[in-house]
Design an enzyme around this catalytic site. Structure first.
Site, PDB file in Angstrom:
ATOM      1  N   GLY A  39       0.835  -1.214   0.000  1.00  0.00           N
ATOM      2  CA  GLY A  39       0.000   0.000   0.000  1.00  0.00           C
ATOM      3  C   GLY A  39       0.862   1.253   0.000  1.00  0.00           C
ATOM      4  N   GLY A  57      -0.574   4.765  -1.374  1.00  0.00           N
ATOM      5  CA  GLY A  57      -1.786   5.384  -0.830  1.00  0.00           C
ATOM      6  C   GLY A  57      -1.470   6.598   0.028  1.00  0.00           C
ATOM      7  N   LEU A  58      -2.478   7.066   0.742  1.00  0.00           N
ATOM      8  CA  LEU A  58      -2.334   8.250   1.617  1.00  0.00           C
ATOM      9  C   LEU A  58      -1.175   8.084   2.601  1.00  0.00           C
ATOM     10  CD1 LEU A  58      -3.442  10.799   3.143  1.00  0.00           C
ATOM     11  CD2 LEU A  58      -5.053   9.263   4.288  1.00  0.00           C
ATOM     12  N   TYR A 105     -15.010  -4.548   7.727  1.00  0.00           N
ATOM     13  CA  TYR A 105     -13.647  -4.002   7.852  1.00  0.00           C
ATOM     14  C   TYR A 105     -13.104  -4.258   9.256  1.00  0.00           C
ATOM     15  CZ  TYR A 105     -10.209  -0.072   7.963  1.00  0.00           C
ATOM     16  OH  TYR A 105      -9.093   0.736   8.089  1.00  0.00           O
ATOM     17  N   LYS A 139      -9.847  -6.558  10.486  1.00  0.00           N
ATOM     18  CA  LYS A 139      -8.684  -5.901  11.109  1.00  0.00           C
ATOM     19  C   LYS A 139      -8.426  -6.434  12.525  1.00  0.00           C
ATOM     20  CE  LYS A 139      -7.391  -2.497   8.138  1.00  0.00           C
ATOM     21  NZ  LYS A 139      -6.018  -2.213   7.721  1.00  0.00           N
ATOM     22  N   PRO A 152      -4.092   3.771  14.087  1.00  0.00           N
ATOM     23  CA  PRO A 152      -4.276   5.212  13.901  1.00  0.00           C
ATOM     24  C   PRO A 152      -5.741   5.609  14.008  1.00  0.00           C
ATOM     25  CG  PRO A 152      -3.682   4.155  11.809  1.00  0.00           C
ATOM     26  CD  PRO A 152      -3.982   3.065  12.805  1.00  0.00           C
ATOM     27  N   LYS A 183     -15.960  18.422  -2.158  1.00  0.00           N
ATOM     28  CA  LYS A 183     -17.280  19.058  -2.286  1.00  0.00           C
ATOM     29  C   LYS A 183     -17.162  20.582  -2.196  1.00  0.00           C
ATOM     30  CE  LYS A 183     -19.636  15.824   0.456  1.00  0.00           C
ATOM     31  NZ  LYS A 183     -20.770  15.483   1.295  1.00  0.00           N
ATOM     32  N   ARG A 191     -14.328  13.371  16.129  1.00  0.00           N
ATOM     33  CA  ARG A 191     -13.234  12.530  15.636  1.00  0.00           C
ATOM     34  C   ARG A 191     -11.885  13.117  16.037  1.00  0.00           C
ATOM     35  NH1 ARG A 191     -17.067   9.788  14.794  1.00  0.00           N
ATOM     36  NH2 ARG A 191     -17.771   8.777  12.862  1.00  0.00           N
ATOM     37  N   ASP A 200     -24.823   9.384  10.348  1.00  0.00           N
ATOM     38  CA  ASP A 200     -23.778   9.989  11.180  1.00  0.00           C
ATOM     39  C   ASP A 200     -22.671   8.996  11.496  1.00  0.00           C
ATOM     40  OD1 ASP A 200     -24.487  12.584  11.532  1.00  0.00           O
ATOM     41  OD2 ASP A 200     -25.487  12.288  13.471  1.00  0.00           O
TER      42      ASP A 200
HETATM   43  P1  NAP Z   1      -5.353   4.275   0.560  1.00  0.00           P
HETATM   44  O1  NAP Z   1      -4.878   5.655   0.360  1.00  0.00           O
HETATM   45  O2  NAP Z   1      -6.701   3.896   0.061  1.00  0.00           O
HETATM   46  O3  NAP Z   1      -4.261   3.295  -0.093  1.00  0.00           O
HETATM   47  C1  NAP Z   1      -4.492   1.934  -0.131  1.00  0.00           C
HETATM   48  C2  NAP Z   1      -3.246   1.266  -0.644  1.00  0.00           C
HETATM   49  O4  NAP Z   1      -3.464  -0.147  -0.656  1.00  0.00           O
HETATM   50  C3  NAP Z   1      -2.879   1.674  -2.066  1.00  0.00           C
HETATM   51  O5  NAP Z   1      -1.475   1.757  -2.171  1.00  0.00           O
HETATM   52  C4  NAP Z   1      -3.420   0.523  -2.898  1.00  0.00           C
HETATM   53  O6  NAP Z   1      -2.686   0.342  -4.098  1.00  0.00           O
HETATM   54  C5  NAP Z   1      -3.179  -0.639  -1.954  1.00  0.00           C
HETATM   55  N1  NAP Z   1      -4.064  -1.768  -2.213  1.00  0.00           N
HETATM   56  C6  NAP Z   1      -5.427  -1.807  -2.109  1.00  0.00           C
HETATM   57  N2  NAP Z   1      -5.902  -3.004  -2.470  1.00  0.00           N
HETATM   58  C7  NAP Z   1      -4.808  -3.750  -2.812  1.00  0.00           C
HETATM   59  C8  NAP Z   1      -4.634  -5.077  -3.282  1.00  0.00           C
HETATM   60  N3  NAP Z   1      -5.689  -5.902  -3.480  1.00  0.00           N
HETATM   61  N4  NAP Z   1      -3.380  -5.511  -3.542  1.00  0.00           N
HETATM   62  C9  NAP Z   1      -2.321  -4.706  -3.355  1.00  0.00           C
HETATM   63  N5  NAP Z   1      -2.412  -3.447  -2.902  1.00  0.00           N
HETATM   64  C10 NAP Z   1      -3.648  -2.978  -2.648  1.00  0.00           C
HETATM   65  O7  NAP Z   1      -5.298   3.861   2.093  1.00  0.00           O
HETATM   66  P2  NAP Z   1      -4.621   4.613   3.333  1.00  0.00           P
HETATM   67  O8  NAP Z   1      -5.609   5.602   3.825  1.00  0.00           O
HETATM   68  O9  NAP Z   1      -3.241   5.027   2.982  1.00  0.00           O
HETATM   69  O10 NAP Z   1      -4.597   3.431   4.398  1.00  0.00           O
HETATM   70  C11 NAP Z   1      -3.395   2.767   4.767  1.00  0.00           C
HETATM   71  C12 NAP Z   1      -3.676   1.872   5.967  1.00  0.00           C
HETATM   72  O11 NAP Z   1      -4.121   2.683   7.052  1.00  0.00           O
HETATM   73  C13 NAP Z   1      -4.776   0.833   5.726  1.00  0.00           C
HETATM   74  O12 NAP Z   1      -4.393  -0.395   6.310  1.00  0.00           O
HETATM   75  C14 NAP Z   1      -5.994   1.426   6.433  1.00  0.00           C
HETATM   76  O13 NAP Z   1      -6.868   0.404   6.852  1.00  0.00           O
HETATM   77  C15 NAP Z   1      -5.328   2.148   7.581  1.00  0.00           C
HETATM   78  N6  NAP Z   1      -6.110   3.287   8.145  1.00  0.00           N
HETATM   79  C16 NAP Z   1      -6.477   4.323   7.339  1.00  0.00           C
HETATM   80  C17 NAP Z   1      -7.203   5.371   7.901  1.00  0.00           C
HETATM   81  C18 NAP Z   1      -7.648   6.565   7.081  1.00  0.00           C
HETATM   82  O14 NAP Z   1      -8.353   7.430   7.630  1.00  0.00           O
HETATM   83  N7  NAP Z   1      -7.288   6.680   5.813  1.00  0.00           N
HETATM   84  C19 NAP Z   1      -7.539   5.356   9.271  1.00  0.00           C
HETATM   85  C20 NAP Z   1      -7.118   4.274  10.053  1.00  0.00           C
HETATM   86  C21 NAP Z   1      -6.390   3.240   9.472  1.00  0.00           C
HETATM   87  P3  NAP Z   1      -3.040   1.166  -5.466  1.00  0.00           P
HETATM   88  O15 NAP Z   1      -3.401   2.558  -5.073  1.00  0.00           O
HETATM   89  O16 NAP Z   1      -1.801   1.093  -6.244  1.00  0.00           O
HETATM   90  O17 NAP Z   1      -4.202   0.450  -6.072  1.00  0.00           O
HETATM   91  P1  GDP Z   2     -15.592   7.188  10.098  1.00  0.00           P
HETATM   92  O1  GDP Z   2     -14.770   8.098  10.962  1.00  0.00           O
HETATM   93  O2  GDP Z   2     -15.073   5.811  10.048  1.00  0.00           O
HETATM   94  O3  GDP Z   2     -17.044   7.246  10.449  1.00  0.00           O
HETATM   95  O4  GDP Z   2     -15.454   7.649   8.582  1.00  0.00           O
HETATM   96  P2  GDP Z   2     -15.550   9.010   7.758  1.00  0.00           P
HETATM   97  O5  GDP Z   2     -14.215   9.603   7.575  1.00  0.00           O
HETATM   98  O6  GDP Z   2     -16.290   8.620   6.527  1.00  0.00           O
HETATM   99  O7  GDP Z   2     -16.374  10.076   8.647  1.00  0.00           O
HETATM  100  C1  GDP Z   2     -17.728   9.955   8.746  1.00  0.00           C
HETATM  101  C2  GDP Z   2     -18.372  11.115   9.494  1.00  0.00           C
HETATM  102  O8  GDP Z   2     -18.307  12.311   8.739  1.00  0.00           O
HETATM  103  C3  GDP Z   2     -19.843  10.786   9.677  1.00  0.00           C
HETATM  104  O9  GDP Z   2     -20.320  11.433  10.840  1.00  0.00           O
HETATM  105  C4  GDP Z   2     -20.458  11.418   8.420  1.00  0.00           C
HETATM  106  O10 GDP Z   2     -21.857  11.694   8.594  1.00  0.00           O
HETATM  107  C5  GDP Z   2     -19.634  12.698   8.336  1.00  0.00           C
HETATM  108  N1  GDP Z   2     -19.558  13.299   6.978  1.00  0.00           N
HETATM  109  C6  GDP Z   2     -19.984  14.544   6.647  1.00  0.00           C
HETATM  110  N2  GDP Z   2     -19.784  14.789   5.356  1.00  0.00           N
HETATM  111  C7  GDP Z   2     -19.170  13.687   4.848  1.00  0.00           C
HETATM  112  C8  GDP Z   2     -18.672  13.362   3.549  1.00  0.00           C
HETATM  113  O11 GDP Z   2     -18.743  14.120   2.597  1.00  0.00           O
HETATM  114  N3  GDP Z   2     -18.067  12.146   3.415  1.00  0.00           N
HETATM  115  C9  GDP Z   2     -17.949  11.254   4.452  1.00  0.00           C
HETATM  116  N4  GDP Z   2     -17.322  10.095   4.261  1.00  0.00           N
HETATM  117  N5  GDP Z   2     -18.434  11.536   5.682  1.00  0.00           N
HETATM  118  C10 GDP Z   2     -19.041  12.736   5.892  1.00  0.00           C
END
Ligand code: NAP
Ligand code: GDP
Length: 317
Positions: free
Chosen positions: A10, A13-14, A139, A143, A166, A190, A211, A273
């Site tokens: 990954g 990704g972000l 999910y 996890k 995280p 948006k 959050r 929500d």
């Molecule tokens: P992301 O931006 O959506 O990136 C996901 C990454 O996983 C990309 O590099 C993608 O590759 C790769 N991937 C997805 N499906 C795959 C597959 N089948 N085979 C190989 N690679 C695959 O995610 P992120 O937000 O960086 O999340 C990273 C980690 O943090 C994850 O484990 C997530 O659960 C965890 N996390 C994220 C958040 C959040 O708010 N974003 C919060 C808590 C935990 P490509 O882009 O090249 O397709």
């Molecule tokens: P969560 O923290 O796992 O619930 O994931 P999200 O990052 O999707 O955050 C969701 C919260 O943001 C909920 O309370 C939604 O109702 C609110 N929300 C408000 N506007 C948006 C939007 O445009 N996208 C998403 N994903 N959530 C939104």
């Protein structure tokens, strides 16, 4: 001594992009080989493709970020895919790490996988205390099993598999897709469109949920620290303090300000929500790193907004 090869699944990704940035400025990394994988390098849901990746790079260490990831609405709509793809990927990665003698595996969980009915703040000991919020059941259960298996692998094979937890992450290179993404990138997108089209910016839900948000580069720095220095099998929450929790409505206001959008911000209360809050304790992190300074959220949001505007054509959306 043989060179360390650190494989980041990954890696595009972000969080992966943020680790790339942190590593490009890190002195120790100059003597290591870092490999950042995209899904184009192999579908990690597929066991043979995962084995081929391990054969090719022969990693000594793995940071496992790859996952099916999405915001509340994507999780609600695709529970089966969230469970299956994440379970298969995690199983493939763990078993390949064992077979290939990887010295340390760090996997990534999330605070949304903690029990829904709980006391606050949540800490690392409470992970399996009750069912998670139904909105992201698939999910969360996939996890949670990573923590279970980290302990099983450690007991049976003596390996160093651990995990970090995280809170909500945001920053440049996020997934800005409005339907599938998380709240910050969704609202940034948006707001951008509302400004271009002279329309209202629409927030989903009541805006009252709370959050804790961590800027992607802070998470990246702490993830590298976990890889190098954290010795426990037990997970560690990587989060800003409880006092830094913000409401979704306040986040929307910060985005509006950073985008210099002068129009209306309206709420669509027909939308869900999700969990009201999932306040996490960073006491354990603070016991290891008492002085770590997180980027303040208004600054991080400004950076994410500026990045999205500057990279609008190529951003994931
Ligand atoms: P992301 O931006 O959506 O990136 C996901 C990454 O996983 C990309 O590099 C993608 O590759 C790769 N991937 C997805 N499906 C795959 C597959 N089948 N085979 C190989 N690679 C695959 O995610 P992120 O937000 O960086 O999340 C990273 C980690 O943090 C994850 O484990 C997530 O659960 C965890 N996390 C994220 C958040 C959040 O708010 N974003 C919060 C808590 C935990 P490509 O882009 O090249 O397709
Ligand atoms: P969560 O923290 O796992 O619930 O994931 P999200 O990052 O999707 O955050 C969701 C919260 O943001 C909920 O309370 C939604 O109702 C609110 N929300 C408000 N506007 C948006 C939007 O445009 N996208 C998403 N994903 N959530 C939104």
């Amino acid at each position: 001594m043989a060179e360390s090869v650190i494989l980041v699944t990954g890696g595009t990704g972000l969080v992966g992009k943020a680790i790339q940035k942190v590593i490009s400025e890190d002195e120790l990394a100059k003597n290591e080989k870092w490999v950042f994988l995209s899904s184009k390098d192999g579908d990690l849901v597929d066991r043979k493709a995962t084995e081929a990746v391990f054969e090719k790079y022969k990693p000594t260490h793995v940071i496992h970020l790859a996952a099916r990831v999405g915001g509340l609405f994507h999780n609600m709509a695709k529970k089966v895919e969230f469970y299956r793809e994440n379970t298969l990927m995690n199983d493939n990665i763990m078993e390949c790490c064992r077979i290939h003698g990887v010295k340390k595996l760090v996997s990534c969980l999330s605070t949304c996988i903690f029990p829904d009915k709980t006391t606050y703040p949540i800490d690392e000991t409470m992970l399996h205390n009750g069912p998670p919020h139904n909105s992201n059941l698939g999910y969360s259960m996939a996890k949670r099993m990573v923590d279970t298996m980290n302990h099983c692998y450690h007991e049976q094979y003596g390996v160093q598999f651990t995990s970090l937890i995280p809170t909500n992450v945001y920053g440049p290179h996020d997934n800005f897709n409005i339907d599938d993404g998380h709240v910050i990138p969704g609202l940034i997108h948006k707001c951008y469109l509302a400004k271009q089209q002279n329309k209202d910016m629409v927030l989903w839900g009541s805006g009252t949920p709370m959050r804790q948000f961590i800027f992607s580069e802070d998470l990246a720095r702490l993830t590298v620290w976990v890889l190098r220095e954290y010795k426990e099998i037990e997970p560690i929450i990587l989060s800003v303090g409880e006092e830094d929790e913000v409401s979704i409505a306040d986040v929307a206001k910060m985005i509006k300000e950073a985008m210099e959008f002068k129009g209306n911000l309206i709420h669509d209360t027909t939308k869900a929500d999700g969990q009201f809050k999932k306040t996490a304790s960073n006491t354990k992190l603070r016991s290891y790193k008492p002085d770590y300074k997180f980027k303040p959220i208004a600054e991080g949001i400004k950076e994410a907004v500026d990045w999205f505007v500057a990279n609008y054509d190529s951003a994931r959306k």
